[in-house]
Scaffold this motif. Structure first.
Motif, PDB file in Angstrom:
ATOM      1  N   ASN A  41      -9.980   3.443   5.831  1.00 53.19           N
ATOM      2  CA  ASN A  41     -10.407   3.036   4.489  1.00 53.19           C
ATOM      3  C   ASN A  41     -10.113   1.557   4.312  1.00 53.19           C
ATOM      4  O   ASN A  41      -9.324   0.973   5.058  1.00 53.19           O
ATOM      5  N   ALA A  42     -10.767   0.958   3.338  1.00 54.14           N
ATOM      6  CA  ALA A  42     -10.691  -0.494   3.154  1.00 54.14           C
ATOM      7  C   ALA A  42      -9.262  -0.971   2.906  1.00 54.14           C
ATOM      8  O   ALA A  42      -8.861  -2.050   3.372  1.00 54.14           O
ATOM      9  N   TYR A  43      -8.499  -0.178   2.162  1.00 54.12           N
ATOM     10  CA  TYR A  43      -7.122  -0.568   1.825  1.00 54.12           C
ATOM     11  C   TYR A  43      -6.259  -0.676   3.080  1.00 54.12           C
ATOM     12  O   TYR A  43      -5.599  -1.687   3.307  1.00 54.12           O
ATOM     13  N   LEU A  44      -6.285   0.364   3.911  1.00 54.74           N
ATOM     14  CA  LEU A  44      -5.496   0.337   5.148  1.00 54.74           C
ATOM     15  C   LEU A  44      -6.049  -0.671   6.137  1.00 54.74           C
ATOM     16  O   LEU A  44      -5.297  -1.271   6.915  1.00 54.74           O
ATOM     17  N   ASN A  45      -7.345  -0.866   6.131  1.00 53.95           N
ATOM     18  CA  ASN A  45      -7.943  -1.870   7.012  1.00 53.95           C
ATOM     19  C   ASN A  45      -7.346  -3.249   6.755  1.00 53.95           C
ATOM     20  O   ASN A  45      -6.966  -3.964   7.681  1.00 53.95           O
ATOM     21  N   ALA A  46      -7.264  -3.613   5.484  1.00 57.99           N
ATOM     22  CA  ALA A  46      -6.739  -4.927   5.112  1.00 57.99           C
ATOM     23  C   ALA A  46      -5.268  -5.069   5.496  1.00 57.99           C
ATOM     24  O   ALA A  46      -4.848  -6.090   6.042  1.00 57.99           O
ATOM     25  N   ILE A  47      -4.479  -4.026   5.218  1.00 57.68           N
ATOM     26  CA  ILE A  47      -3.042  -4.070   5.518  1.00 57.68           C
ATOM     27  C   ILE A  47      -2.795  -4.205   7.016  1.00 57.68           C
ATOM     28  O   ILE A  47      -1.994  -5.037   7.462  1.00 57.68           O
TER      29      ILE A  47
END
Length: 203
Positions: A41-47
């Motif tokens: 998901n985008a959130y974990l991708n960024a982190i």
């Protein structure tokens, strides 16, 4: 604590090395990468992308350098040598093993970051384990020692998992990286502890 870390490191490295020659474990490695890639998901991708930058060798050297400067103000020269030898030695060992084993990375279709060198072991996991162990040893007598240990464990675990999430490494690569980092840092600690004890210096 040193013996526990050494045992955990030996177990992790042994399992990962054995796994290189067992098809079932290799299948588990590949299946894990495929499954995670389908649940991103985008959130974990960024982190995890940010963690990839923070966990690399340049960032590790900067963090270690800052730590050594802080230690130098208190004239804790043995601890400084401990950090420097742990980082440089583990990095050299990790890259020698990469060259010797030359395991291919996970398929580029799943990879989210640019990678360098072979897959086994995970250098990011080595650096995270070394920094984590260094914090544990240096702050083992601090009044907030448990907090430092928890933060160190959190950092090295999250860094390793992020490498799998990004498809930069297989799980066994990360396990090997943790093992090498734990073993090497503990070895350096034992050597320098013996040296400090002989010279009647605290460490």
């Amino acid at each position: 604590m040193p013996f526990l870390l050494l045992i955990l490191g030996c177990i992790g490295l042994s399992i990962s090395c054995i796994g290189l020659h067992i098809p079932l474990i290799h299948q588990f490695d590949t299946s894990t990468i495929v499954w995670i890639a389908s649940h991103r998901n985008a959130y974990l991708n960024a982190i995890t992308v940010v963690m990839s930058v923070l966990g690399g060798l340049p960032s590790t050297l900067i963090i270690s350098g800052i730590g050594c400067l802080i230690l130098s103000k208190s004239k804790k020269y043995t601890e400084i040598w401990f950090v420097l030898l742990s980082i440089t030695g583990s990095a050299a060992l990790g890259w020698l093993l990469k060259y010797a084993i030359d395991r291919p990375r996970p398929d580029e279709v799943y990879r989210m970051v640019e990678t360098y060198g072979a897959s086994f072991p995970s250098a990011h996991s080595i650096y995270a384990a070394v920094l984590g162990c260094s914090v544990m040893f240096i702050f083992r007598r601090h009044k907030q020692a448990k907090l430092f240990i928890m933060l160190a464990c959190f950092w090295l675990v999250c860094m390793g998992l992020s490498r799998i999430y990004l498809a930069a490494h297989y799980p066994t690569d990360v396990l090997a990286g943790w093992g090498i980092g734990l073993i090497w840092t503990t070895f350096v600690w034992f050597v320098l502890s013996h040296y400090a004890l002989k010279r009647n210096k605290l460490f």
